[in-house]
Design a protein around this motif. Structure first.
Motif, mmCIF file in Angstrom:
data_model
loop_
_atom_site.group_PDB
_atom_site.id
_atom_site.type_symbol
_atom_site.label_atom_id
_atom_site.label_comp_id
_atom_site.label_asym_id
_atom_site.label_seq_id
_atom_site.Cartn_x
_atom_site.Cartn_y
_atom_site.Cartn_z
ATOM 1 N N THR A 201 78.533 89.230 21.633
ATOM 2 C CA THR A 201 79.462 89.571 20.548
ATOM 3 C C THR A 201 79.594 88.406 19.569
ATOM 4 O O THR A 201 79.597 88.595 18.348
ATOM 5 C CB THR A 201 80.840 89.944 21.139
ATOM 6 O OG1 THR A 201 80.644 91.000 22.080
ATOM 7 C CG2 THR A 201 81.809 90.392 20.070
ATOM 8 N N GLN A 202 79.684 87.195 20.121
ATOM 9 C CA GLN A 202 79.814 86.034 19.232
ATOM 10 C C GLN A 202 78.547 85.851 18.397
ATOM 11 O O GLN A 202 78.622 85.543 17.203
ATOM 12 C CB GLN A 202 80.078 84.775 20.069
ATOM 13 C CG GLN A 202 81.460 84.800 20.706
ATOM 14 C CD GLN A 202 81.812 83.513 21.420
ATOM 15 O OE1 GLN A 202 80.947 82.701 21.721
ATOM 16 N NE2 GLN A 202 83.091 83.328 21.703
ATOM 17 N N PHE A 205 78.544 88.427 15.634
ATOM 18 C CA PHE A 205 79.540 88.048 14.619
ATOM 19 C C PHE A 205 78.925 87.020 13.660
ATOM 20 O O PHE A 205 78.971 87.181 12.432
ATOM 21 C CB PHE A 205 80.758 87.465 15.324
ATOM 22 C CG PHE A 205 81.907 87.093 14.419
ATOM 23 C CD1 PHE A 205 82.965 87.960 14.221
ATOM 24 C CD2 PHE A 205 81.950 85.849 13.802
ATOM 25 C CE1 PHE A 205 84.037 87.597 13.410
ATOM 26 C CE2 PHE A 205 83.012 85.485 12.987
ATOM 27 C CZ PHE A 205 84.063 86.366 12.794
ATOM 28 N N ASN A 206 78.315 85.996 14.243
ATOM 29 C CA ASN A 206 77.724 84.951 13.404
ATOM 30 C C ASN A 206 76.501 85.459 12.657
ATOM 31 O O ASN A 206 76.280 85.101 11.492
ATOM 32 C CB ASN A 206 77.344 83.740 14.260
ATOM 33 C CG ASN A 206 78.572 82.948 14.668
ATOM 34 O OD1 ASN A 206 79.570 82.923 13.953
ATOM 35 N ND2 ASN A 206 78.519 82.326 15.832
ATOM 36 N N SER A 209 77.674 87.411 9.719
ATOM 37 C CA SER A 209 78.300 86.616 8.658
ATOM 38 C C SER A 209 77.304 85.678 7.975
ATOM 39 O O SER A 209 77.509 85.283 6.832
ATOM 40 C CB SER A 209 79.525 85.918 9.237
ATOM 41 O OG SER A 209 79.413 84.582 9.233
ATOM 42 N N ASP A 210 76.200 85.348 8.655
ATOM 43 C CA ASP A 210 75.293 84.347 8.094
ATOM 44 C C ASP A 210 73.947 84.897 7.602
ATOM 45 O O ASP A 210 73.113 84.120 7.145
ATOM 46 C CB ASP A 210 74.998 83.265 9.152
ATOM 47 C CG ASP A 210 76.247 82.467 9.488
ATOM 48 O OD1 ASP A 210 77.095 82.338 8.598
ATOM 49 O OD2 ASP A 210 76.375 82.014 10.625
ATOM 50 N N PHE A 228 81.182 97.795 13.858
ATOM 51 C CA PHE A 228 81.479 96.436 14.343
ATOM 52 C C PHE A 228 82.105 95.612 13.205
ATOM 53 O O PHE A 228 83.099 94.920 13.382
ATOM 54 C CB PHE A 228 80.178 95.805 14.834
ATOM 55 C CG PHE A 228 80.307 94.444 15.457
ATOM 56 C CD1 PHE A 228 80.553 94.289 16.812
ATOM 57 C CD2 PHE A 228 80.141 93.288 14.690
ATOM 58 C CE1 PHE A 228 80.650 93.028 17.388
ATOM 59 C CE2 PHE A 228 80.230 92.027 15.264
ATOM 60 C CZ PHE A 228 80.488 91.901 16.625
ATOM 61 N N LEU A 232 86.029 94.089 12.894
ATOM 62 C CA LEU A 232 86.278 92.639 12.844
ATOM 63 C C LEU A 232 86.502 92.117 11.431
ATOM 64 O O LEU A 232 86.507 90.915 11.205
ATOM 65 C CB LEU A 232 85.115 91.893 13.509
ATOM 66 C CG LEU A 232 85.054 92.065 15.027
ATOM 67 C CD1 LEU A 232 83.817 91.421 15.601
ATOM 68 C CD2 LEU A 232 86.294 91.493 15.692
ATOM 69 N N LEU A 234 84.575 92.101 8.980
ATOM 70 C CA LEU A 234 83.416 91.403 8.423
ATOM 71 C C LEU A 234 82.865 92.213 7.258
ATOM 72 O O LEU A 234 82.887 93.447 7.287
ATOM 73 C CB LEU A 234 82.309 91.282 9.480
ATOM 74 C CG LEU A 234 82.495 90.222 10.558
ATOM 75 C CD1 LEU A 234 81.664 90.566 11.783
ATOM 76 C CD2 LEU A 234 82.095 88.848 10.035
#
Lengths: 442, 404
Positions: A201-202, A205-206, A209-210, A228, A232, A234
């Motif tokens: 999950t982490q 997430f990254n 975002s990246d 997702f 969050l 995002l």
């Protein structure tokens, strides 16, 4: 000249067979490796080193030679009945773009690389079957602003990979492109081992975002990606669905051998890791229901390595006297055995609760073997109306379909349709689509 | 100099103040000390919550400690009652009161009065009574206990005790000190004879180069360029407001930015948000948030100094918010709820201030504030901002108390 940097970290440890993700990394990397002379971009490869937390340049030719020689040694193309030229032709056809065949220099690289593969086959037979580092790490990669960094594997195995990419991208400003296989671990945590949840999950997430471009492997995974992001807060990044290659070998029935003596003449195959997500229990219930109704079902051959929370299913099957020999579990079938099963079964069944794609369905169809499958998540995207579906929660529906396609006429009708309309995706097509998407990056 | 003796009572020590209540009480103590002949402070408190205390502070006995551990959210009631009921506490308090023989007893929050009332009767002492009301406590206690899922019967009992106490104090005290206009009006409605407004204030930031360096190297190591700061005590309205306004899904925070949580509320966040819980918000929360923990004044000062934005996501509770005053004095970009700006309504017209009262707007304001340029305050705004310092805020109170 713009540079495409492909991460090969997933291929670093290789034990002779590629898992699903490694297959993607290898086949797409292979395309870029062979096609690089005709590309507008420069192609380079890299691996991540935990020792210094940095990416290092890697040599794909070493990986290529070893994988190809291993394939040549173990797969049906090593059949001495086929000429060296025929073997080469078979192996290379799916990977070599038309324009490369026309380029003299490219042709030379392709032939030389393929020849090395065959020449090394003997060596590969003698090679120990242990994990071995395949890359030759050397200099640290100096990322540049115009670079396109392509992550095809599963960086969630090592969160430092994404962290490093994020930091470098913040400093340098290169374009980051990543494949998204699925979000099942995050959105359906009940279907995976809990230890995977946090790193996966982490990482996701990254990655969201990246990244400049994310490549979900199905529309269903693209939808999950949006879900997702929404959950969050995002921002949904630019995404493009890519279809992964599912090509298989063909026309080689004579060389295939039944992999297990317990397999009967008439059988249905269920292929895929035996784990809770794959929902094998539904098949057990359907077979029990069939017995109760006095229906005669063909043998069910379950093929797959034993995974997480599969003990209940195995115990039931192995200890239920009413189903003795009716369901057999094979957990050690090699590639040629698997091909025999795909070719010789009546049809395949795939009751999975959730998928990012559903490779066993695509593989079955690539063998022109009809499949009935669960109507969940991405599975209906593979072949639409060409196959038949049941609810992954209904043993009744599953039993009904199992009975329907015992009938040869019903099966033949579907198989004809498949032969006419279903065309497996080649890795070349996947890679060319990917290249178009990379070319579109600003 | 006023030749009177004052005893200030609370349910927390003020030796090393961390939370808002402690800071206010400490400021009152300092303000009195400047004008009065003798000022002493004593706290009846639970050692499990506070480690630093002074010579006049009285920790709870074993029975009291057990009661607080059983029901920490009503620990203030236990501390108040202990003044009369706990033999050890009672003995020490009698000694202190008889020794000092105060002209004025100032109780900060109503709780000490639970035990002080029967004790004064017993001692037949009638000092002037000042009731320092930080909030209208009864309804706030109900909110706190309800949000912690305390059984209804226990909530009703606690709220009844506090409500009765507040009414009695409001009516019978010689002076009620209110934090906000709203509370002042409520006390007047309850029958207060005399009420003075003493809003919460703030002490100027103290910091050091060493503390600045500490945060700079920390941010560098984390690859962080911008800081959104949330400072709070472990007081339920603080985290309730954070969840309501900011939320747990922090994907809207850019990768180079962190929400830094500081103060004792960090304990709550660290305890509640476990990345290994099978929850995607929990798993990713700390990717965009960072817990600075409980900090010394210097470290906190440096943290405030180096932050880009300060958050005031307060949605419930009375009193005026010390954090609001802190933010005003800090001269940073501020994102606040209307509730957080009670008593500081004038501040919403300052530059670099965003007011948002729902999660969507609050998050959007953080985004905007991160991108927006920082605007200088006018000379008049700078002067107004100085009004939030404690000496300004408490001046009227000290004047009125001296005339009692």
């Amino acid at each position: 000249m713009r540079r495409i940097l492909i991460d090969l970290t997933d291929l670093e440890l290789w034990n002779g067979n590629h898992g699903g993700t490694q297959r993607v990394v290898y086949n797409i990397s292979r395309y870029f490796y062979l096609a690089q002379v005709s590309l507008e971009q420069e192609v380079e490869f890299m691996t991540f080193s935990d020792r210094d937390g940095a990416f290092h340049t890697a040599d794909f030719s070493g990986i290529y030679e070893k994988v190809e020689s291993h394939r040549a040694a173990t797969d049906v193309y090593s059949n001495p009945g086929l000429s060296r030229k025929a073997r080469l032709k078979h192996r290379l056809r799916p990977y070599v773009p038309e324009k490369i065949r026309k380029s003299k220099r490219a042709r030379q690289i392709v032939i030389r690389s393929a020849s090395i593969g065959l020449r090394l086959s003997k060596q590969a037979r003698r090679a120990p079957k242990r994990a071995k580092s395949l890359s030759k790490s050397s200099e640290r990669v100096a990322f540049q602003k115009d670079d396109i960094v392509l992550i095809l594997g599963k960086p969630w195995d090592n969160l430092k990979i994404q962290e490093t990419l994020s930091r470098q991208r913040n400093v340098v400003g290169f374009k980051l492109v990543q494949v998204v296989y699925d979000l099942i671990i995050s959105l359906q945590p009940q279907l995976h081992h809990p230890s995977l949840f946090t790193p996966y999950t982490q990482n996701m997430f990254n990655a969201i975002s990246d990244s400049d471009l994310l490549l979900p492997i199905s529309k269903s995974s693209a939808q999950d990606l949006k879900k997702f992001c929404k959950l969050l807060n995002l921002q949904v990044p630019k995404t493009a669905v890519i279809r992964l290659g599912d090509e298989t070998v063909d026309n080689l029935e004579d060389n295939l051998v039944k992999p297990d003596a317990r397999i009967k003449d008439r059988f249905i195959a269920c292929i895929g890791t035996i784990e809770i997500r794959k929902n094998h229990m539904l098949l057990y219930y359907a077979y029990k229901l069939g017995l109760k109704k006095g229906l005669d079902l063909p043998q069910l051959v379950v093929v797959g390595s034993r995974g997480w929370l599969s003990g209940d299913f195995q115990y039931l099957v192995e200890n239920d006297p009413a189903l003795k020999d009716k369901i057999v579990i094979l957990d050690n079938v090699n590639d040629t055995g698997l091909q025999w099963i795909y070719k010789d079964c009546l049809f395949t069944v795939y009751p999975s609760l959730y998928e990012g794609w559903g490779l066993p369905v695509a593989e079955s169809l690539a063998y022109n073997t009809f499949c009935i499958a669960s109507d969940s998540s991405s599975i209906p995207e593979i072949a639409g109306d060409l196959i038949d579906y049941f609810s992954p929660y209904s043993a009744d529906e599953c039993l009904e379909k199992l009975m329907t396609y015992q009938d040869k006429t019903e099966r033949d009708k579907k198989t004809e349709l498949l032969a006419k309309h279903y065309r497996p995706t080649t890795w070349q097509e996947t890679s060319e689509h990917l290249l178009l998407l990379l070319n579109d990056l600003p | 100099m006023v030749h009177k003796k004052i005893l200030l009572l609370s349910t927390y020590p003020i030796k090393n103040p961390r939370h808002g209540g402690q800071k206010r009480t400490r400021a009152i103590y300092e303000a009195y000390k400047q004008d009065f002949a003798e000022v002493r402070h004593s706290a009846v408190f639970f050692r499990g919550f506070y480690h630093d205390y002074g010579k006049d502070d009285i920790p709870l006995g074993r029975t009291g400690e057990q009661l607080v551990m059983r029901s920490p959210l009503t620990g203030d009631i236990v501390c108040g009652e202990a003044i009369y009921k706990d033999p050890l506490v009672n003995k020490k308090m009698i000694k202190l009161i008889t020794e000092l023989n105060p002209d004025i007893i100032h109780i900060e929050q109503p709780f000490p009065y639970l035990g002080l009332r029967p004790l004064l009767d017993e001692l037949n002492m009638k000092p002037k009574l000042v009731f320092g009301s930080q909030n209208i406590e009864a309804p706030m206690k109900r909110e706190i206990l309800e949000s912690a899922n305390v059984p209804t019967k226990d909530i009703d009992t606690a709220v009844h005790i506090i409500a009765e106490l507040e009414h009695e104090l409001s009516k019978n005290s010689d002076l009620v000190v209110a934090c906000t206009e709203l509370d002042l009006n409520k006390h007047t409605e309850m029958g207060a004879k005399k009420v003075v407004l003493a809003p919460n204030g703030i002490a100027p930031i103290k910091t050091s180069q060493n503390s600045r360096d500490h945060w700079q190297s920390q941010y560098k190591r984390m690859g962080v360029k911008r800081i959104v700061l949330f400072v709070g005590s472990a007081h339920p309205p603080n985290w309730t407001g954070f969840w309501q306004m900011v939320g747990k899904a922090l994907g809207f925070i850019p990768a180079d930015t962190r929400i830094v949580v500081a103060g004792s509320i960090s304990d709550y966040f660290e305890r509640e948000i476990k990345p290994e819980a099978l929850d995607i918000e929990d798993a990713t929360f700390w990717l965009r948030a960072f817990s600075a923990g409980r900090l010394s004044e210097e470290r906190l000062g440096a943290l405030i100094e180096q932050s880009d934005i300060m958050l005031l996501p307060i949605t419930e509770g009375g009193g005026s918010n010390l954090k609001t005053a802190e933010a005003i004095l800090a001269d940073k970009k501020v994102i606040a709820t209307s509730h957080a700006l009670r008593s500081f309504e004038w501040f919403k017209h300052f530059p670099n201030v965003w007011v948002a009262d729902n999660q969507k707007d609050f998050q959007k304001s953080i985004d905007e504030a991160l991108e927006a340029p920082f605007n200088e305050r006018t000379a008049e705004q700078k002067r107004l901002a100085q009004q939030v310092k404690w000496d300004n805020c408490l001046a009227d109170m000290v004047k009125v108390v001296s005339r009692l």
